[in-house]
Design an enzyme around this catalytic site. Sequence first.
Site, PDB file in Angstrom:
ATOM      1  CE  LYS A 194      -1.906  -1.275   3.743  1.00 47.30           C
ATOM      2  NZ  LYS A 194      -1.203  -2.268   4.122  1.00 47.30           N
ATOM      3  NE  ARG A 246      -4.192  -1.380  10.261  1.00 42.72           N
ATOM      4  CZ  ARG A 246      -3.131  -0.717   9.906  1.00 42.72           C
ATOM      5  NH1 ARG A 246      -3.105   0.183   9.231  1.00 42.72           N
ATOM      6  NH2 ARG A 246      -1.984  -1.417   9.518  1.00 42.72           N
ATOM      7  NE  ARG A 265       7.475  -2.403   6.017  1.00 41.16           N
ATOM      8  CZ  ARG A 265       6.066  -2.267   6.224  1.00 41.16           C
ATOM      9  NH1 ARG A 265       5.409  -1.963   5.202  1.00 41.16           N
ATOM     10  NH2 ARG A 265       5.521  -2.931   7.503  1.00 41.16           N
ATOM     11  NE  ARG A 297       6.429  -0.231  10.180  1.00 42.53           N
ATOM     12  CZ  ARG A 297       5.259  -0.108   9.621  1.00 42.53           C
ATOM     13  NH1 ARG A 297       5.205   0.317   8.318  1.00 42.53           N
ATOM     14  NH2 ARG A 297       4.161  -0.871  10.302  1.00 42.53           N
ATOM     15  NE  ARG A 319       2.511  -4.759  11.453  1.00 42.00           N
ATOM     16  CZ  ARG A 319       3.369  -4.738  10.498  1.00 42.00           C
ATOM     17  NH1 ARG A 319       4.574  -5.246  11.105  1.00 42.00           N
ATOM     18  NH2 ARG A 319       3.273  -3.773   9.733  1.00 42.00           N
TER      19      ARG A 319
HETATM   20  P1  ADP Z   1       2.271  -1.754   3.063  1.00 45.16           P
HETATM   21  O1  ADP Z   1       2.229  -0.425   3.166  1.00 45.16           O
HETATM   22  O2  ADP Z   1       0.890  -2.453   2.492  1.00 45.16           O
HETATM   23  O3  ADP Z   1       2.537  -2.436   4.547  1.00 45.16           O
HETATM   24  P2  ADP Z   1       4.901  -1.488   1.964  1.00 45.16           P
HETATM   25  O4  ADP Z   1       4.349  -0.748   0.603  1.00 45.16           O
HETATM   26  O5  ADP Z   1       5.415  -0.925   2.859  1.00 45.16           O
HETATM   27  O6  ADP Z   1       3.395  -2.593   2.283  1.00 45.16           O
HETATM   28  O7  ADP Z   1       5.718  -2.995   1.051  1.00 45.16           O
HETATM   29  C1  ADP Z   1       5.900  -4.010   2.116  1.00 45.16           C
HETATM   30  C2  ADP Z   1       7.363  -4.606   1.551  1.00 45.16           C
HETATM   31  O8  ADP Z   1       7.253  -5.165   0.138  1.00 45.16           O
HETATM   32  C3  ADP Z   1       8.531  -3.200   1.133  1.00 45.16           C
HETATM   33  O9  ADP Z   1       9.534  -3.644   1.849  1.00 45.16           O
HETATM   34  C4  ADP Z   1       8.360  -3.122  -0.268  1.00 45.16           C
HETATM   35  O10 ADP Z   1       9.603  -2.830  -0.802  1.00 45.16           O
HETATM   36  C5  ADP Z   1       8.034  -4.601  -0.766  1.00 45.16           C
HETATM   37  N1  ADP Z   1       7.068  -4.269  -1.779  1.00 45.16           N
HETATM   38  C6  ADP Z   1       6.028  -3.529  -2.040  1.00 45.16           C
HETATM   39  N2  ADP Z   1       5.528  -3.876  -3.311  1.00 45.16           N
HETATM   40  C7  ADP Z   1       6.076  -4.851  -3.960  1.00 45.16           C
HETATM   41  C8  ADP Z   1       6.137  -5.646  -5.119  1.00 45.16           C
HETATM   42  N3  ADP Z   1       5.159  -5.096  -5.951  1.00 45.16           N
HETATM   43  N4  ADP Z   1       6.977  -6.440  -5.617  1.00 45.16           N
HETATM   44  C9  ADP Z   1       8.125  -6.805  -4.442  1.00 45.16           C
HETATM   45  N5  ADP Z   1       8.203  -6.077  -3.233  1.00 45.16           N
HETATM   46  C10 ADP Z   1       7.014  -5.197  -3.121  1.00 45.16           C
HETATM   47  P1  AMP Z   2       0.995   0.487   9.425  1.00 41.57           P
HETATM   48  O1  AMP Z   2       2.171   1.479   9.179  1.00 41.57           O
HETATM   49  O2  AMP Z   2      -0.135   0.709   8.324  1.00 41.57           O
HETATM   50  O3  AMP Z   2       1.260  -1.134   9.070  1.00 41.57           O
HETATM   51  O4  AMP Z   2       0.567   0.726  10.551  1.00 41.57           O
HETATM   52  C1  AMP Z   2       1.414   0.558  11.915  1.00 41.57           C
HETATM   53  C2  AMP Z   2       0.797   0.638  13.031  1.00 41.57           C
HETATM   54  O5  AMP Z   2       0.056   1.731  13.431  1.00 41.57           O
HETATM   55  C3  AMP Z   2      -0.316  -0.541  13.056  1.00 41.57           C
HETATM   56  O6  AMP Z   2       0.089  -1.968  13.565  1.00 41.57           O
HETATM   57  C4  AMP Z   2      -1.328   0.057  14.262  1.00 41.57           C
HETATM   58  O7  AMP Z   2      -0.662  -0.086  15.810  1.00 41.57           O
HETATM   59  C5  AMP Z   2      -1.122   1.429  14.037  1.00 41.57           C
HETATM   60  N1  AMP Z   2      -2.374   1.811  12.967  1.00 41.57           N
HETATM   61  C6  AMP Z   2      -2.110   2.291  11.828  1.00 41.57           C
HETATM   62  N2  AMP Z   2      -3.464   2.573  11.123  1.00 41.57           N
HETATM   63  C7  AMP Z   2      -4.310   2.275  12.140  1.00 41.57           C
HETATM   64  C8  AMP Z   2      -5.745   2.214  12.157  1.00 41.57           C
HETATM   65  N3  AMP Z   2      -6.345   2.582  11.014  1.00 41.57           N
HETATM   66  N4  AMP Z   2      -6.572   1.895  13.339  1.00 41.57           N
HETATM   67  C9  AMP Z   2      -5.640   1.447  14.115  1.00 41.57           C
HETATM   68  N5  AMP Z   2      -4.529   1.328  14.400  1.00 41.57           N
HETATM   69  C10 AMP Z   2      -3.544   1.746  13.434  1.00 41.57           C
END
Ligand code: ADP
Ligand code: AMP
Length: 217
Positions: A13, A88, A127, A160, A171
């Site tokens: 995302k 969420r 990541r 992270r 998660r």
């Molecule tokens: P989210 O925001 O949904 O938690 P991220 O955008 O941070 O996910 O992506 C999670 C991990 O996967 C990151 O390390 C990113 O670089 C990698 N990633 C995201 N999209 C792709 C893809 N299409 N192919 C391979 N790796 C990806």
């Molecule tokens: P994310 O960066 O989206 O993976 O979110 C990291 C953490 O932030 C989550 O595991 C939750 O603890 C908190 N968080 C982010 N968005 C929300 C949401 N919409 N509702 C509740 N907690 C959230």
Amino acid sequence: MRLILLGPPGAGKGTQAQGLADHFGIVHISTGDMFRAAIKNETALGLQAKAFSDAGTLVPDDVTIGIVRERLGQSDCHEGFLLDGFPRTLVQAEALAEILKELEISLNAAVNVQVDRPLLMARLTGRRVCRQCGATYHIVFNPPPQEDQCGKCGGELYQRKDDNEETCEKRLDVYQRETAPLIEYYARKGILRNIQGDQEIDQVLADILAALQRDLT
Ligand code: ADP
Ligand code: AMP
């Protein structure tokens, strides 16, 4: 264009949000980023959010809804926005509907990025994020040009705290229980767009843009 990005942690995302925000000239609003900034700055919000974020559980709905309500009221959202990681829960989705009604606007689409659990685990645990500009990398799938250094701004990359294996499993469980029901919720509203997230980053973006073509009015 007013969008929400649905999909489990690790679906891509945040990665797609940047391309979409640039393409449509809209703001990217990530509640996870907002909580991490608050935690880093040790604000009152950060103190509230820290334990939940570290444990991989959700920050309470009233807190989360409050920050999104405030953010969506700001003037840079007038041209459109992309919500990443919100809503969420069903309670958050209903609250969002209420906020948008008050603002007299509606969502164009809910983009659901689909990826299977084993790949999600590999993506999350590998990541790396830039401390300076927030760009996201993966040690194997999307490596930075130089190890531990952001290719965009030269900032330091970090892992992270919640991207360890145990918290990632938690998660993903929380996602299944609390967030997955939103897929049906937005399908019933007729605005769900399902996207295969297990493809190259550019292909995922192209698929999202193609799916949004009919919402471009
Ligand atoms: P989210 O925001 O949904 O938690 P991220 O955008 O941070 O996910 O992506 C999670 C991990 O996967 C990151 O390390 C990113 O670089 C990698 N990633 C995201 N999209 C792709 C893809 N299409 N192919 C391979 N790796 C990806
Ligand atoms: P994310 O960066 O989206 O993976 O979110 C990291 C953490 O932030 C989550 O595991 C939750 O603890 C908190 N968080 C982010 N968005 C929300 C949401 N919409 N509702 C509740 N907690 C959230």
